[in-house]
Design a protein around this motif. Structure first.
Motif, PDB file in Angstrom:
ATOM      1  N   MET A 114      27.378  14.756  34.144  1.00  0.00           N
ATOM      2  CA  MET A 114      28.969  14.765  34.271  1.00  0.00           C
ATOM      3  C   MET A 114      29.376  14.140  33.265  1.00  0.00           C
ATOM      4  N   LEU A 115      30.663  14.575  32.895  1.00  0.00           N
ATOM      5  CA  LEU A 115      31.867  13.740  32.142  1.00  0.00           C
ATOM      6  C   LEU A 115      32.510  12.728  32.872  1.00  0.00           C
ATOM      7  N   LYS A 139      37.189  12.077  30.036  1.00  0.00           N
ATOM      8  CA  LYS A 139      38.445  12.770  30.203  1.00  0.00           C
ATOM      9  C   LYS A 139      39.491  12.259  29.853  1.00  0.00           C
ATOM     10  N   TYR A 140      39.639  11.148  30.354  1.00  0.00           N
ATOM     11  CA  TYR A 140      41.294  10.298  29.991  1.00  0.00           C
ATOM     12  C   TYR A 140      41.137  10.494  28.582  1.00  0.00           C
ATOM     13  N   ILE A 165      40.078  12.183  25.906  1.00  0.00           N
ATOM     14  CA  ILE A 165      40.370  13.494  25.362  1.00  0.00           C
ATOM     15  C   ILE A 165      41.834  13.917  25.858  1.00  0.00           C
ATOM     16  N   LYS A 166      42.420  13.642  27.047  1.00  0.00           N
ATOM     17  CA  LYS A 166      43.746  13.747  27.377  1.00  0.00           C
ATOM     18  C   LYS A 166      44.685  13.021  26.559  1.00  0.00           C
ATOM     19  N   ASN A 218      48.761  10.805  33.761  1.00  0.00           N
ATOM     20  CA  ASN A 218      48.381  10.070  35.142  1.00  0.00           C
ATOM     21  C   ASN A 218      47.034   9.213  34.846  1.00  0.00           C
ATOM     22  N   MET A 227      35.281  17.221  18.723  1.00  0.00           N
ATOM     23  CA  MET A 227      34.932  16.754  20.187  1.00  0.00           C
ATOM     24  C   MET A 227      33.626  16.194  20.607  1.00  0.00           C
ATOM     25  N   ILE A 245      33.215  12.480  22.386  1.00  0.00           N
ATOM     26  CA  ILE A 245      32.567  12.577  23.661  1.00  0.00           C
ATOM     27  C   ILE A 245      31.262  11.593  23.246  1.00  0.00           C
ATOM     28  N   ASN A 295      31.494   8.924  26.385  1.00  0.00           N
ATOM     29  CA  ASN A 295      30.509   9.373  27.353  1.00  0.00           C
ATOM     30  C   ASN A 295      29.036   9.200  26.903  1.00  0.00           C
ATOM     31  N   LEU A 339      30.881  22.014  20.673  1.00  0.00           N
ATOM     32  CA  LEU A 339      31.475  20.621  20.559  1.00  0.00           C
ATOM     33  C   LEU A 339      31.560  20.204  19.169  1.00  0.00           C
ATOM     34  N   LEU A 351      42.278  22.279  19.978  1.00  0.00           N
ATOM     35  CA  LEU A 351      42.170  21.782  21.517  1.00  0.00           C
ATOM     36  C   LEU A 351      43.691  21.923  21.957  1.00  0.00           C
TER      37      LEU A 351
END
Lengths: 146, 146
Positions: free
Chosen positions: A1-2, A7-8, A10-11, A35, A75, A79, A83, A126, A134
């Motif tokens: 799982m990421l 996730k945050y 990368i955003k 968010n 990426m 990651i 991660n 990746l 991206l």
DNA sequence: TACCAGCCTGTCTATAGGATAGGAATGAAA
DNA sequence: TTTCATTCCTATCCTATAGACAGGCTGGTA
């Protein structure tokens, strides 16, 4: 799982990239726009800073900016920083390798063989996906939507 | 990360496959041969049984055996049963899809786009790797070692 | 020099993975 | 028909980690 951290992260990076001409961008702005919990984002950006992906400017009108050309930020690197290993098992990881105790020899372990192939196929994606690329894809998606 | 549950599960399956002519094979034998905690393996095989991958014979000389031809058992299926989704994010999962709360629209989310590609590349490997194939590879490795 | 924004440390909670225990049910063999 | 090996079921426990928040310190820029 990421993890959400990743996730945050990368955003946040894509947000900074998208608004690079206005950089540095403050944590407050990113957290509102994407968010992301403010304090959590703080911790994430510190990691990315230590990883030489971004840098920060303190004081008034401070914030974060990309330390390198977005075309040179891949990426796989992001990651790994946030991660951890890309491989699904420590015993097939390039950067976080660990021998597993229960296997007498790795070559004879089916799981090892299998996860090696999965890792390579993931890396294929990746290692070639840059932050620039991206971000472009998002822009296109946003344009076609409106 | 691949859970130990999954790792153990795949190892158990390859062991059963390797010794299929002697099947059913008992939990006790598998757990000793593959260094898997006995009770944990019990739980794993129950899941694989519910998933119609193996079946069990109770009583003396009982144990587990493959319910289908090993050529028809694919790693994607086994991993989904034991590890859950193959995708690294619920919002790009085929079998375990869930919308994420923080994204207004998925097409404009870079993480979504990226993880979609990663998932597809992983599936490319996992949907084509059968238990039979995996077991063969192990046998070859064991032979070349001795 | 005042303020703003990054930085550091520490705490809290929920969840999931991993592992173990004890006994009930089943069925083949003696 | 009894015995015993084996699966099956339920339940509990421990630990690590992710996620989130709070408070105050630090340093640079306007």
């Amino acid at each position: 799982m990421l993890s959400k951290k990743t996730k945050y992260g990368i955003k946040a990076l894509t947000y900074i990239c998208k608004n690079e001409e206005r950089s540095p961008i403050s944590i407050g702005e990113i957290s509102k726009a994407e968010n992301i919990p403010h304090k959590f984002l703080e911790a994430i950006l510190v990691i990315l800073k230590k990883g030489k992906v971004v840098s920060a400017k303190k004081g008034k009108n401070g914030g974060y900016y990309l330390l390198r050309d977005a075309r040179e930020i891949f990426m796989s690197e992001v990651i790994r920083l946030l991660n951890g290993p890309i491989a699904m098992l420590p015993c097939v990881s390039l950067n976080f390798y660990e021998k597993c105790e229960d296997c007498p020899f790795e070559e004879g372990c089916g799981v090892n063989q299998l996860m090696l192939e999965v890792r390579d196929s993931a890396l294929q994606v990746l290692e070639h996906k840059s932050l620039y690329q991206l971000t472009s894809e998002i822009k296109i998606a946003e344009d076609t939507l409106s």
